[in-house]
Design a protein around this motif. Sequence first.
Motif, PDB file in Angstrom:
ATOM      1  N   LEU A  74       0.823  -1.215   0.000  1.00  0.00           N
ATOM      2  CA  LEU A  74       0.000   0.000   0.000  1.00  0.00           C
ATOM      3  C   LEU A  74       0.855   1.263   0.000  1.00  0.00           C
ATOM      4  O   LEU A  74       0.529   2.239  -0.688  1.00  0.00           O
ATOM      5  CB  LEU A  74      -0.939  -0.008   1.199  1.00  0.00           C
ATOM      6  N   VAL A  75       1.933   1.263   0.753  1.00  0.00           N
ATOM      7  CA  VAL A  75       2.805   2.444   0.792  1.00  0.00           C
ATOM      8  C   VAL A  75       3.457   2.657  -0.569  1.00  0.00           C
ATOM      9  O   VAL A  75       3.584   3.799  -1.044  1.00  0.00           O
ATOM     10  CB  VAL A  75       3.849   2.307   1.911  1.00  0.00           C
ATOM     11  N   LEU A  76       3.859   1.576  -1.228  1.00  0.00           N
ATOM     12  CA  LEU A  76       4.468   1.709  -2.548  1.00  0.00           C
ATOM     13  C   LEU A  76       3.470   2.194  -3.601  1.00  0.00           C
ATOM     14  O   LEU A  76       3.867   2.789  -4.600  1.00  0.00           O
ATOM     15  CB  LEU A  76       5.074   0.383  -2.985  1.00  0.00           C
ATOM     16  N   MET A  77       2.193   1.951  -3.376  1.00  0.00           N
ATOM     17  CA  MET A  77       1.179   2.388  -4.336  1.00  0.00           C
ATOM     18  C   MET A  77       0.875   3.880  -4.223  1.00  0.00           C
ATOM     19  O   MET A  77       0.296   4.456  -5.143  1.00  0.00           O
ATOM     20  CB  MET A  77      -0.112   1.586  -4.141  1.00  0.00           C
ATOM     21  N   HIS A  78       1.255   4.509  -3.116  1.00  0.00           N
ATOM     22  CA  HIS A  78       0.962   5.933  -2.952  1.00  0.00           C
ATOM     23  C   HIS A  78       1.739   6.771  -3.955  1.00  0.00           C
ATOM     24  O   HIS A  78       2.839   6.431  -4.368  1.00  0.00           O
ATOM     25  CB  HIS A  78       1.297   6.387  -1.529  1.00  0.00           C
ATOM     26  N   LYS A  79       1.134   7.863  -4.302  1.00  0.00           N
ATOM     27  CA  LYS A  79       1.720   8.767  -5.279  1.00  0.00           C
ATOM     28  C   LYS A  79       2.779   9.634  -4.605  1.00  0.00           C
ATOM     29  O   LYS A  79       2.520  10.260  -3.588  1.00  0.00           O
ATOM     30  CB  LYS A  79       0.619   9.642  -5.874  1.00  0.00           C
TER      31      LYS A  79
END
Length: 76
Positions: free
Chosen positions: A17-22
């Motif tokens: 989820l953290v890697l998916m953040h912009k």
Amino acid sequence: MGFSIALIVFSLLMMLLVLMHKGKGGGLSDMFGGGMQSSVGGSSVAERNLDRITVVVGLIWFACIVVLGLLMKVNN
């Protein structure tokens, strides 16, 4: 044992989820509609939902750590 497995699963989910953040240059959330800017707010619906999911998973992750700590304290 169950909380240990849950902690591993939620840790991996948190990383995803953290890697998916912009970030500054965009992120994986752009693939899911995060690239389109909303006229009302600064972020899109997909980005806000990603934020909410990340917060919920983070709270569950923290709860697993607390429960594991308490279980270790009781068992010793």
